[in-house]
Motif scaffolding. Sequence first.
Motif, PDB file in Angstrom:
ATOM      1  N   TYR A  50       0.826  -1.209   0.000  1.00  0.00           N
ATOM      2  CA  TYR A  50       0.000   0.000   0.000  1.00  0.00           C
ATOM      3  C   TYR A  50       0.862   1.262   0.000  1.00  0.00           C
ATOM      4  O   TYR A  50       0.785   2.101  -0.914  1.00  0.00           O
ATOM      5  CB  TYR A  50      -0.903  -0.043   1.232  1.00  0.00           C
ATOM      6  CG  TYR A  50      -1.790   1.159   1.467  1.00  0.00           C
ATOM      7  CD1 TYR A  50      -2.404   1.842   0.436  1.00  0.00           C
ATOM      8  CD2 TYR A  50      -2.041   1.587   2.779  1.00  0.00           C
ATOM      9  CE1 TYR A  50      -3.246   2.928   0.674  1.00  0.00           C
ATOM     10  CE2 TYR A  50      -2.876   2.658   3.037  1.00  0.00           C
ATOM     11  CZ  TYR A  50      -3.470   3.332   1.987  1.00  0.00           C
ATOM     12  OH  TYR A  50      -4.301   4.395   2.240  1.00  0.00           O
ATOM     13  N   LEU A  51       1.715   1.382   1.012  1.00  0.00           N
ATOM     14  CA  LEU A  51       2.493   2.603   1.146  1.00  0.00           C
ATOM     15  C   LEU A  51       3.584   2.710   0.087  1.00  0.00           C
ATOM     16  O   LEU A  51       4.005   3.827  -0.252  1.00  0.00           O
ATOM     17  CB  LEU A  51       3.095   2.685   2.548  1.00  0.00           C
ATOM     18  CG  LEU A  51       2.081   2.804   3.686  1.00  0.00           C
ATOM     19  CD1 LEU A  51       2.790   2.933   5.038  1.00  0.00           C
ATOM     20  CD2 LEU A  51       1.134   3.988   3.481  1.00  0.00           C
ATOM     21  N   GLY A  52       4.002   1.579  -0.469  1.00  0.00           N
ATOM     22  CA  GLY A  52       4.971   1.638  -1.570  1.00  0.00           C
ATOM     23  C   GLY A  52       4.392   2.322  -2.792  1.00  0.00           C
ATOM     24  O   GLY A  52       5.041   3.172  -3.414  1.00  0.00           O
ATOM     25  N   VAL A  53       3.152   1.966  -3.146  1.00  0.00           N
ATOM     26  CA  VAL A  53       2.476   2.628  -4.273  1.00  0.00           C
ATOM     27  C   VAL A  53       2.249   4.108  -3.957  1.00  0.00           C
ATOM     28  O   VAL A  53       2.489   4.983  -4.802  1.00  0.00           O
ATOM     29  CB  VAL A  53       1.140   1.929  -4.593  1.00  0.00           C
ATOM     30  CG1 VAL A  53       0.338   2.734  -5.609  1.00  0.00           C
ATOM     31  CG2 VAL A  53       1.382   0.524  -5.104  1.00  0.00           C
ATOM     32  N   PHE A  97       3.925   6.039  -1.867  1.00  0.00           N
ATOM     33  CA  PHE A  97       5.218   6.722  -1.839  1.00  0.00           C
ATOM     34  C   PHE A  97       5.692   7.056  -3.254  1.00  0.00           C
ATOM     35  O   PHE A  97       6.066   8.198  -3.550  1.00  0.00           O
ATOM     36  CB  PHE A  97       6.244   5.831  -1.130  1.00  0.00           C
ATOM     37  CG  PHE A  97       7.591   6.481  -0.925  1.00  0.00           C
ATOM     38  CD1 PHE A  97       7.889   7.148   0.249  1.00  0.00           C
ATOM     39  CD2 PHE A  97       8.578   6.407  -1.912  1.00  0.00           C
ATOM     40  CE1 PHE A  97       9.137   7.746   0.447  1.00  0.00           C
ATOM     41  CE2 PHE A  97       9.815   7.002  -1.728  1.00  0.00           C
ATOM     42  CZ  PHE A  97      10.087   7.667  -0.539  1.00  0.00           C
ATOM     43  N   ASN A  98       5.665   6.062  -4.140  1.00  0.00           N
ATOM     44  CA  ASN A  98       6.150   6.287  -5.496  1.00  0.00           C
ATOM     45  C   ASN A  98       5.277   7.271  -6.272  1.00  0.00           C
ATOM     46  O   ASN A  98       5.781   8.064  -7.083  1.00  0.00           O
ATOM     47  CB  ASN A  98       6.246   4.963  -6.246  1.00  0.00           C
ATOM     48  CG  ASN A  98       7.453   4.139  -5.825  1.00  0.00           C
ATOM     49  OD1 ASN A  98       8.299   4.609  -5.078  1.00  0.00           O
ATOM     50  ND2 ASN A  98       7.518   2.906  -6.300  1.00  0.00           N
ATOM     51  N   THR A  99       3.963   7.216  -6.038  1.00  0.00           N
ATOM     52  CA  THR A  99       3.057   8.173  -6.694  1.00  0.00           C
ATOM     53  C   THR A  99       3.394   9.599  -6.273  1.00  0.00           C
ATOM     54  O   THR A  99       3.529  10.502  -7.108  1.00  0.00           O
ATOM     55  CB  THR A  99       1.594   7.853  -6.361  1.00  0.00           C
ATOM     56  OG1 THR A  99       1.289   6.528  -6.809  1.00  0.00           O
ATOM     57  CG2 THR A  99       0.656   8.845  -7.036  1.00  0.00           C
ATOM     58  N   MET A 100       3.533   9.807  -4.975  1.00  0.00           N
ATOM     59  CA  MET A 100       3.845  11.157  -4.479  1.00  0.00           C
ATOM     60  C   MET A 100       5.232  11.594  -4.935  1.00  0.00           C
ATOM     61  O   MET A 100       5.436  12.772  -5.281  1.00  0.00           O
ATOM     62  CB  MET A 100       3.757  11.184  -2.951  1.00  0.00           C
ATOM     63  CG  MET A 100       2.358  10.935  -2.416  1.00  0.00           C
ATOM     64  SD  MET A 100       2.192  11.228  -0.631  1.00  0.00           S
ATOM     65  CE  MET A 100       3.429  10.110   0.030  1.00  0.00           C
ATOM     66  N   PHE A 101       6.170  10.683  -4.928  1.00  0.00           N
ATOM     67  CA  PHE A 101       7.537  11.002  -5.364  1.00  0.00           C
ATOM     68  C   PHE A 101       7.536  11.534  -6.799  1.00  0.00           C
ATOM     69  O   PHE A 101       8.111  12.584  -7.092  1.00  0.00           O
ATOM     70  CB  PHE A 101       8.417   9.757  -5.262  1.00  0.00           C
ATOM     71  CG  PHE A 101       9.846   9.984  -5.666  1.00  0.00           C
ATOM     72  CD1 PHE A 101      10.784  10.390  -4.732  1.00  0.00           C
ATOM     73  CD2 PHE A 101      10.261   9.787  -6.981  1.00  0.00           C
ATOM     74  CE1 PHE A 101      12.105  10.616  -5.103  1.00  0.00           C
ATOM     75  CE2 PHE A 101      11.576  10.002  -7.366  1.00  0.00           C
ATOM     76  CZ  PHE A 101      12.508  10.416  -6.418  1.00  0.00           C
ATOM     77  N   PRO A 152      -7.348   4.514  -5.738  1.00  0.00           N
ATOM     78  CA  PRO A 152      -7.489   3.202  -5.092  1.00  0.00           C
ATOM     79  C   PRO A 152      -6.192   2.391  -5.248  1.00  0.00           C
ATOM     80  O   PRO A 152      -5.563   2.433  -6.297  1.00  0.00           O
ATOM     81  CB  PRO A 152      -8.631   2.539  -5.863  1.00  0.00           C
ATOM     82  CG  PRO A 152      -9.175   3.579  -6.787  1.00  0.00           C
ATOM     83  CD  PRO A 152      -8.098   4.587  -6.991  1.00  0.00           C
ATOM     84  N   VAL A 153      -5.835   1.676  -4.192  1.00  0.00           N
ATOM     85  CA  VAL A 153      -4.658   0.806  -4.228  1.00  0.00           C
ATOM     86  C   VAL A 153      -5.112  -0.602  -3.841  1.00  0.00           C
ATOM     87  O   VAL A 153      -5.591  -0.821  -2.731  1.00  0.00           O
ATOM     88  CB  VAL A 153      -3.562   1.290  -3.265  1.00  0.00           C
ATOM     89  CG1 VAL A 153      -2.324   0.405  -3.381  1.00  0.00           C
ATOM     90  CG2 VAL A 153      -3.208   2.753  -3.542  1.00  0.00           C
ATOM     91  N   ASP A 154      -4.960  -1.553  -4.758  1.00  0.00           N
ATOM     92  CA  ASP A 154      -5.445  -2.920  -4.528  1.00  0.00           C
ATOM     93  C   ASP A 154      -4.343  -3.749  -3.874  1.00  0.00           C
ATOM     94  O   ASP A 154      -3.770  -4.654  -4.481  1.00  0.00           O
ATOM     95  CB  ASP A 154      -5.882  -3.538  -5.854  1.00  0.00           C
ATOM     96  CG  ASP A 154      -6.803  -4.740  -5.668  1.00  0.00           C
ATOM     97  OD1 ASP A 154      -7.100  -5.080  -4.504  1.00  0.00           O
ATOM     98  OD2 ASP A 154      -7.209  -5.333  -6.676  1.00  0.00           O
ATOM     99  N   PHE A 155      -4.087  -3.462  -2.598  1.00  0.00           N
ATOM    100  CA  PHE A 155      -2.956  -4.057  -1.901  1.00  0.00           C
ATOM    101  C   PHE A 155      -3.314  -5.250  -1.022  1.00  0.00           C
ATOM    102  O   PHE A 155      -2.453  -6.018  -0.612  1.00  0.00           O
ATOM    103  CB  PHE A 155      -2.283  -3.000  -1.000  1.00  0.00           C
ATOM    104  CG  PHE A 155      -3.179  -2.487   0.105  1.00  0.00           C
ATOM    105  CD1 PHE A 155      -3.259  -3.156   1.320  1.00  0.00           C
ATOM    106  CD2 PHE A 155      -3.936  -1.333  -0.073  1.00  0.00           C
ATOM    107  CE1 PHE A 155      -4.078  -2.688   2.339  1.00  0.00           C
ATOM    108  CE2 PHE A 155      -4.748  -0.863   0.933  1.00  0.00           C
ATOM    109  CZ  PHE A 155      -4.830  -1.548   2.149  1.00  0.00           C
ATOM    110  N   ASP A 156      -4.581  -5.412  -0.699  1.00  0.00           N
ATOM    111  CA  ASP A 156      -5.001  -6.338   0.353  1.00  0.00           C
ATOM    112  C   ASP A 156      -5.010  -7.784  -0.132  1.00  0.00           C
ATOM    113  O   ASP A 156      -5.685  -8.122  -1.110  1.00  0.00           O
ATOM    114  CB  ASP A 156      -6.399  -5.939   0.840  1.00  0.00           C
ATOM    115  CG  ASP A 156      -6.832  -6.706   2.077  1.00  0.00           C
ATOM    116  OD1 ASP A 156      -6.018  -7.468   2.627  1.00  0.00           O
ATOM    117  OD2 ASP A 156      -7.989  -6.540   2.493  1.00  0.00           O
TER     118      ASP A 156
END
Length: 229
Positions: free
Chosen positions: A30-33, A35-39, A153-157
């Motif tokens: 979740y936070l990887g996606v 983080f990279n989006t914001m970066f 949306p982030v499909d991480f689960d």
Amino acid sequence: MGHKGRMNVYIIVGYGIPKDISRDDNYRRYLGVVFNTMFTETQVSGTPDVIILSGGHTDCFRPYQRTEAGEMAKLMKEWARQSKCRAVTKKWKYILETKSLSMLENFVYARDLLARRRLHPRRLTVFCEATRASRVRHLAKKLYPNFRTRVVPVDFDLSANRYLASDLIRRKEREVYRFEQWALRNPKNLKAFRAVFEDKMRFLRAAGPRHHVEAVQEWRKKRLAEFGA
């Protein structure tokens, strides 16, 4: 703080507190996606973007002192300190929202923070778990009508909840949304809504981390039914 029109603001909604967030696969995905989006977007904009990490005291591990926002901040800041990222991530400003016990409160308390700090972003982005995206869009439209808002949306689960039948997931989301709309009618309802989720935390802590998934399902059937949800 008081910025108008220059920065982007990101709201990152938390989803519980694992024993060790640095080793939790769901949160790292979740936070990887996120983080990279914001970066990438900070690279393009060059602005001092603001990150609101939203989530309160939902810790089910004794002594129940951690917050979702605080745990997410640990991982995000650890990544942001890396030399390969630092030239971009040093522009990020972090705000921790640590009161919320539910997704509705994520939105309500983040809105309060935006008003209190006089933040008027160029764009407001909300990150959320994918199956909740429709409900998040409705809440964003209702609670942030004056902002240019997008939901990512982030499909991480990979937990059992993600693989429930799609019609069951949609029905569950509609039920919770009706309850949220009831809560937003007036301050009295919102206070009662808060009490329900305080009850939820007591219930989940009594069940213990090993039985968390089953306890969530049991609580939902037991408690939300009382509100016609």
